[in-house]
Design an enzyme around this catalytic site. Structure first.
Site, PDB file in Angstrom:
ATOM      1  N   ARG A 410      35.059  45.292  63.413  1.00 43.41           N
ATOM      2  CA  ARG A 410      35.677  43.979  63.262  1.00 43.41           C
ATOM      3  C   ARG A 410      36.269  43.507  64.579  1.00 43.41           C
ATOM      4  NH1 ARG A 410      38.880  45.454  57.776  1.00 43.41           N
ATOM      5  NH2 ARG A 410      39.004  47.402  58.920  1.00 43.41           N
ATOM      6  N   ARG A 548      31.466  37.771  36.375  1.00 41.32           N
ATOM      7  CA  ARG A 548      31.160  36.389  36.754  1.00 41.32           C
ATOM      8  C   ARG A 548      31.072  36.211  38.260  1.00 41.32           C
ATOM      9  NH1 ARG A 548      35.219  32.484  34.340  1.00 41.32           N
ATOM     10  NH2 ARG A 548      34.051  31.028  35.625  1.00 41.32           N
ATOM     11  N   ASP A 564      32.899  27.321  34.610  1.00 41.82           N
ATOM     12  CA  ASP A 564      32.465  27.676  33.267  1.00 41.82           C
ATOM     13  C   ASP A 564      31.234  26.855  32.924  1.00 41.82           C
ATOM     14  OD1 ASP A 564      34.427  29.542  32.828  1.00 41.82           O
ATOM     15  OD2 ASP A 564      35.827  28.114  31.940  1.00 41.82           O
ATOM     16  N   ASP A 566      30.491  24.987  30.564  1.00 44.73           N
ATOM     17  CA  ASP A 566      30.688  23.662  29.975  1.00 44.73           C
ATOM     18  C   ASP A 566      31.834  22.923  30.650  1.00 44.73           C
ATOM     19  OD1 ASP A 566      32.656  25.311  29.136  1.00 44.73           O
ATOM     20  OD2 ASP A 566      32.450  24.922  26.992  1.00 44.73           O
ATOM     21  N   GLU A 651      40.849  37.876  34.359  1.00 44.90           N
ATOM     22  CA  GLU A 651      40.178  37.899  35.655  1.00 44.90           C
ATOM     23  C   GLU A 651      40.615  36.723  36.519  1.00 44.90           C
ATOM     24  OE1 GLU A 651      38.784  36.843  32.973  1.00 44.90           O
ATOM     25  OE2 GLU A 651      37.726  34.996  33.433  1.00 44.90           O
ATOM     26  N   ASP A 652      40.943  35.582  35.890  1.00 40.78           N
ATOM     27  CA  ASP A 652      41.406  34.434  36.655  1.00 40.78           C
ATOM     28  C   ASP A 652      42.802  34.667  37.226  1.00 40.78           C
ATOM     29  OD1 ASP A 652      42.470  34.545  34.163  1.00 40.78           O
ATOM     30  OD2 ASP A 652      42.047  32.470  33.612  1.00 40.78           O
ATOM     31  N   ARG A 696      47.857  38.079  28.523  1.00 41.72           N
ATOM     32  CA  ARG A 696      47.953  37.511  29.861  1.00 41.72           C
ATOM     33  C   ARG A 696      49.332  37.776  30.474  1.00 41.72           C
ATOM     34  NH1 ARG A 696      43.595  34.409  30.909  1.00 41.72           N
ATOM     35  NH2 ARG A 696      44.554  32.932  32.363  1.00 41.72           N
TER      36      ARG A 696
END
Length: 740
Positions: A410, A548, A564, A566, A651-652, A696
């Site tokens: 790096r 995801r 998502d 939708d 996960e969010d 949550r």
């Protein structure tokens, strides 16, 4: 008589000729010297120092075993993802070393299988090698030799903070022969340090936190305002013995105003028997000043060596935003292999103590600001907890392994600028362009606790602008069922000006849809929008919603629009979000938001989905995030990812916590034309289920415990008052009347 006069005259004449000769020679030498000096630059500017790599002069070590990575390390044990094996605990272990072992065992570096390990860490406490210390462990050498994989220490990592004992505190006296083991030790000197093999550690207190740590103290001070004291030091004075020379002379500089340099000989069991005639006066001056206030109100802090080269004062000065002035000749600064300390500290010479005040007075305000900013960055990224100190040690070692395999490492700037080496992955990218390099840490206070307003630009640029985040984004869709909403979203993505590719993660027992490409709108001359379908049940079984963000191998852009299946977003809303994200590539930028809060009744963190004037999370069901943060999510600690897999939830929250932890900045919520309604199918209408919120909230507290603090940052919206709305409506009405 005449002969004596002649001899005297001859003697005077010879003396005059000799004087003329040497005077002419001296004048000529002085002229030549001045000519050479005028041909050289008078000093190196601070900008020139920043451009140069940190390569201080190194003396060859005097160890009998001058190990190097190429001679004393077996690279064949290390694969593409090097792991660390910690031996089972055996015998007494101090609280500090227990913290060291704990953070390694619970990290992403750890493995329980010694056969796949690249590095081995003994559970034998080697931190304190001073036989006079109550935490000294006896018979370390024989216990190490009995370890099943010891092999003369090859590929083993030994931690040590205190070496030697009274009266000489010899650095190489650690009580055992390390053999070919790597030494991560504090108070390392140029003499015994094996360059490119050993690692220099900071000396930290027993109370140093395991995780989290105290945030930097000078974050809110973005300007080089002078503090009350110019230079300060408060500590022990050794009446005699090693380390006493410098501290015994500090009283010469003390003036009780700008220079506060106070010491006390009131320490140890027999200090009264050893005190000298100045002890009483020193003790009186010492008691006049509070140490914490002194750190907070001083521009420079003297870091004088103690019995050993290292000192607790070093980390204390960094934490307080007080620029360290080092008085410890030959000391190898912590992690100096990758950290450029010239950006953060001032070196002085123990032999020239009386010149220190003039040295610090000569430093201009713009450099003081740059130095102070860097102290805060380094403290926050590498030193505020034992976890960060240990992880930095491991990252340096693993970087050596990867460099040996691929001849790449790096960039130094990644180590010395946000997000730092612990916020990047050596296996993901080795250049600054792979990461969203954020602004200097002092330009904006993180985690603001008041409504935000535009901040003035800093007067002194200390970092170059961040790299361009790119002109396109990849849509990463998480889909569990086909629906009209999915087809509408795909059509809007096709209409987007900036969408380059769609990656559809299919998480259902039904057969995945066979979409290969998506036609653009009629009349659009661009090529069809490619759509890749990844079956999560086949490629990532058991991951659930955590899958995801797994197929990063299919993402060609830095910007990832997590959606998502939708998500009710129009094409212009997709493009607007991306244009905003281009200005803030280090943040999560999106539409649906949530908030966390501290529940006093329960004594725990709570989670709320109610609309309000603040938020701390932006849900990735419709949000843009940098690809590197998703790579970090995939490499998060096993305990964190396990909490997500067990609940098929959170996960969010984990992604928001991770990004806030790495950047110390809140997400950005965008306004939508229509109120965003989160899809219900993902959790089978769980948004109305109280158990869903309990899960949550449990995740929030689990993540806060894992990091040692709550990383989420709250952002406050500034609501308009009723009279502002009335005035705006009146102005619009007048404009409309005049237009008619």
């Amino acid at each position: 008589m005449q002969a004596k006069k002649r001899f005297l005259l001859l003697f005077v004449l010879c003396a005059f000729l000799i004087y003329c000769y040497f005077s002419t020679y001296h004048l000529k030498s002085e002229v030549n010297q001045n000519t050479r000096v005028n041909q050289l630059p008078s000093y190196a500017t601070f900008e020139e120092l920043l451009e140069l790599p940190s390569e201080p002069h190194r003396r060859l070590g005097s160890l009998t075993n001058p190990c190097r990575m190429q001679t004393c390390f077996d690279f064949s044990k290390c694969g593409n993802d090097p792991k660390i094996y910690v031996y089972p605990s055996d015998g007494p272990v101090s609280a500090s070393y227990r913290k060291v072992l704990s953070v390694i065992r619970e990290s992403r570096y750890a493995t329980r299988d010694p056969n796949e390990a690249c590095l081995f860490v003994p559970a034998i406490d080697t931190l304190d090698a001073d036989p006079l210390s109550p935490e000294h462990v006896q018979d370390v050498a024989s216990r190490l030799s009995r370890l099943p994989y010891w092999n003369n220490g090859r590929n083993h990592l030994i931690f040590n903070l205190y070496a030697g004992t009274w009266p000489d505190y010899a650095e190489n006296a650690i009580g055992f022969d390390p053999g070919e083991a790597l030494l991560a030790k504090a108070s390392a000197s140029e003499t015994f340090f094996r360059d490119g093999f050993d690692i220099s550690l900071p000396l930290f207190h027993k109370e140093h936190p395991e995780r989290g740590g105290v945030p930097p103290a000078a974050l809110s001070n973005a300007f080089p305002a002078p503090r009350r004291h110019l230079l300060a030091f408060k500590g022990k004075r050794y009446v005699h013995g090693i380390g006493s020379e410098t501290r015994n002379s500090l009283w010469h500089l003390h003036d009780s105003n700008h220079l506060i340099l106070v010491t006390t000989c009131r320490h140890g069991k027999s200090w009264k028997d050893l005190r000298d005639e100045r002890c009483d006066e020193d003790n009186r001056e010492y008691d006049k000043f509070d140490y914490e206030q002194l750190l907070a109100n001083s521009t420079f802090c003297l870091v004088a060596r103690g019995r050993r080269l290292g000192s607790y004062r070093f980390l204390e000065a960094l934490a307080a935003g007080c620029i360290p002035v080092l008085l410890s000749n030959g000391w190898r600064l912590p992690f100096d292999e990758r950290i450029d300390w010239r950006r953060a500290v001032i070196w002085a010479d123990e032999r020239l103590l009386l010149q220190v005040p003039e040295l610090v007075r000569s430093i201009p305000p713009e450099r003081i600001l740059a130095l102070r900013q860097q102290t805060q960055f380094l403290w926050e990224q590498y030193f505020s907890s034992i976890e960060k100190i240990v992880f930095t040690t491991i990252e340096i070692l693993l970087e050596r392994v990867l460099t040996h395999r691929s001849s790449r490492q790096r960039e130094a700037l990644i180590w010395n600028a946000s997000p730092g080496a612990l916020g990047t992955l050596a296996t993901y990218g080795d250049s600054r362009v792979h990461y969203p390099i954020v602004a200097p840490v002092l330009q904006a206070p993180p985690c603001p606790s008041a409504p935000l307003s535009p901040l003035p630009a800093p007067s002194v640029p200390v970092e170059s602008p961040p790299p361009t985040p790119g002109n396109m984004f990849t849509a990463l869709l998480y889909v569990q069922a086909t629906s009209p909403a999915l087809h509408k979203l795909l059509a809007n993505l096709a209409s987007s000006e900036y969408c380059e590719k769609v990656v559809l993660v299919w998480d259902s027992e039904r057969a995945a849809p066979s979409l290969k490409s998506l036609a653009r709108l009629a009349g659009d001359a661009r090529d069809p929008l490619p759509v890749l379908v990844v079956d999560a049940t086949t490629h990532y079984p058991g991951e659930g919603v955590s899958a995801r963000w797994q197929p990063l191998w299919a993402v060609p852009t830095a910007a990832v629009f997590s959606l998502d299946g939708d998500a009710p977003l129009l094409a212009e809303e997709l493009d607007f979000a991306f244009r905003v994200w281009q200005h803030f590539p280090e943040r999560i930028v999106g539409y649906p938001a949530r908030t966390h809060f501290w529940d006093e009744a329960k004594g725990a963190w709570g989670y709320s989905s109610k609309w309000g004037a603040s938020y701390s999370l932006v849900l990735p069901g419709a949000a843009l995030v940098h690809r590197s943060w998703l790579a970090q999510y995939a490499a998060a600690a096993p305990a964190l990812r396990l909490a997500v897999r067990r609940t098929r939830n959170c996960e969010d929250i984990l992604l928001n916590c991770l990004v806030a932890h790495l950047t110390r900045r809140p997400p950005l919520k965008l306004a939508q034309r229509r109120r965003y309604k989160t899809a219900h199918h993902r959790y089978k209408s769980s948004w109305s289920d109280p158990e869903h919120f309990v899960q949550r909230q449990s995740c929030l507290n689990t993540f806060a415990t894992a990091w040692g603090y709550m990383p989420l940052c709250t952002r406050y919206l500034r609501p308009r008052s009723w009279w502002v709305n009335t005035i705006s409506a009146s102005l619009l009405w007048q404009i409309w009347i005049q237009a008619r």
